[in-house]
Design a protein around this motif. Sequence first.
Motif, PDB file in Angstrom:
ATOM      1  N   PHE A  50     -14.758  -7.311 -20.518  1.00 10.07           N
ATOM      2  CA  PHE A  50     -14.189  -6.115 -21.136  1.00 10.07           C
ATOM      3  C   PHE A  50     -15.158  -5.652 -22.221  1.00 10.07           C
ATOM      4  O   PHE A  50     -15.569  -6.452 -23.063  1.00 10.07           O
ATOM      5  CB  PHE A  50     -12.830  -6.412 -21.784  1.00 10.07           C
ATOM      6  CG  PHE A  50     -11.733  -6.660 -20.802  1.00 10.07           C
ATOM      7  CD1 PHE A  50     -10.851  -5.646 -20.466  1.00 10.07           C
ATOM      8  CD2 PHE A  50     -11.570  -7.895 -20.207  1.00 10.07           C
ATOM      9  CE1 PHE A  50      -9.821  -5.866 -19.559  1.00 10.07           C
ATOM     10  CE2 PHE A  50     -10.545  -8.124 -19.293  1.00 10.07           C
ATOM     11  CZ  PHE A  50      -9.674  -7.108 -18.971  1.00 10.07           C
ATOM     12  N   ASP A  51     -15.533  -4.384 -22.174  1.00  6.91           N
ATOM     13  CA  ASP A  51     -16.381  -3.780 -23.195  1.00  6.91           C
ATOM     14  C   ASP A  51     -15.585  -2.666 -23.864  1.00  6.91           C
ATOM     15  O   ASP A  51     -15.069  -1.773 -23.180  1.00  6.91           O
ATOM     16  CB  ASP A  51     -17.657  -3.203 -22.575  1.00  6.91           C
ATOM     17  CG  ASP A  51     -18.548  -4.292 -22.006  1.00  6.91           C
ATOM     18  OD1 ASP A  51     -19.010  -5.137 -22.796  1.00  6.91           O
ATOM     19  OD2 ASP A  51     -18.779  -4.301 -20.784  1.00  6.91           O
ATOM     20  N   LEU A  52     -15.483  -2.722 -25.173  1.00  9.68           N
ATOM     21  CA  LEU A  52     -14.782  -1.704 -25.960  1.00  9.68           C
ATOM     22  C   LEU A  52     -15.829  -1.009 -26.818  1.00  9.68           C
ATOM     23  O   LEU A  52     -16.549  -1.657 -27.578  1.00  9.68           O
ATOM     24  CB  LEU A  52     -13.719  -2.342 -26.843  1.00  9.68           C
ATOM     25  CG  LEU A  52     -12.519  -2.959 -26.120  1.00  9.68           C
ATOM     26  CD1 LEU A  52     -12.861  -4.296 -25.511  1.00  9.68           C
ATOM     27  CD2 LEU A  52     -11.359  -3.090 -27.056  1.00  9.68           C
ATOM     28  N   VAL A  53     -15.927   0.313 -26.659  1.00 12.63           N
ATOM     29  CA  VAL A  53     -16.951   1.091 -27.351  1.00 12.63           C
ATOM     30  C   VAL A  53     -16.291   2.324 -27.963  1.00 12.63           C
ATOM     31  O   VAL A  53     -15.452   2.965 -27.322  1.00 12.63           O
ATOM     32  CB  VAL A  53     -18.058   1.534 -26.360  1.00 12.63           C
ATOM     33  CG1 VAL A  53     -19.138   2.329 -27.069  1.00 12.63           C
ATOM     34  CG2 VAL A  53     -18.665   0.342 -25.644  1.00 12.63           C
ATOM     35  N   ALA A  54     -16.687   2.647 -29.174  1.00  6.71           N
ATOM     36  CA  ALA A  54     -16.166   3.852 -29.813  1.00  6.71           C
ATOM     37  C   ALA A  54     -16.520   5.055 -28.953  1.00  6.71           C
ATOM     38  O   ALA A  54     -17.643   5.191 -28.479  1.00  6.71           O
ATOM     39  CB  ALA A  54     -16.754   4.001 -31.213  1.00  6.71           C
ATOM     40  N   ALA A  55     -15.543   5.935 -28.721  1.00  5.60           N
ATOM     41  CA  ALA A  55     -15.783   7.156 -27.952  1.00  5.60           C
ATOM     42  C   ALA A  55     -16.835   7.989 -28.681  1.00  5.60           C
ATOM     43  O   ALA A  55     -16.836   8.042 -29.915  1.00  5.60           O
ATOM     44  CB  ALA A  55     -14.489   7.941 -27.780  1.00  5.60           C
ATOM     45  N   PRO A  56     -17.726   8.634 -27.940  1.00  3.99           N
ATOM     46  CA  PRO A  56     -18.806   9.410 -28.570  1.00  3.99           C
ATOM     47  C   PRO A  56     -18.303  10.467 -29.557  1.00  3.99           C
ATOM     48  O   PRO A  56     -18.948  10.736 -30.567  1.00  3.99           O
ATOM     49  CB  PRO A  56     -19.519  10.076 -27.389  1.00  3.99           C
ATOM     50  CG  PRO A  56     -19.183   9.225 -26.209  1.00  3.99           C
ATOM     51  CD  PRO A  56     -17.819   8.652 -26.486  1.00  3.99           C
TER      52      PRO A  56
END
Length: 90
Positions: A25-31
């Motif tokens: 699972f990768d969680l990344v701040a939305a651009p």
Amino acid sequence: MNGVLTRYSFAFDVRLGGLVSTWRFDLVAAPDGSGTEVVQSWQDHRGPARRRIGALTSGVRDRQQHNRETMRHTLVRLKAALEAAGPPSP
């Protein structure tokens, strides 16, 4: 973005008489800063013989398609649960 998580990843292996798969699972701040994007992935580590045995014992002939569909369901449920919970308190 003080105090805001911009990226987080975690993974786990499934083992049964050896390595079967890795889930990630990768969680990344939305651009645009509107939230968090979650990407779920799966890697099959089984060889051809173990894939055939797996299809026979699980009844799932196309594991890749099956997992793709269940990952979509997982992400939809995760989104719904997090949105229902509301924003974290300060």
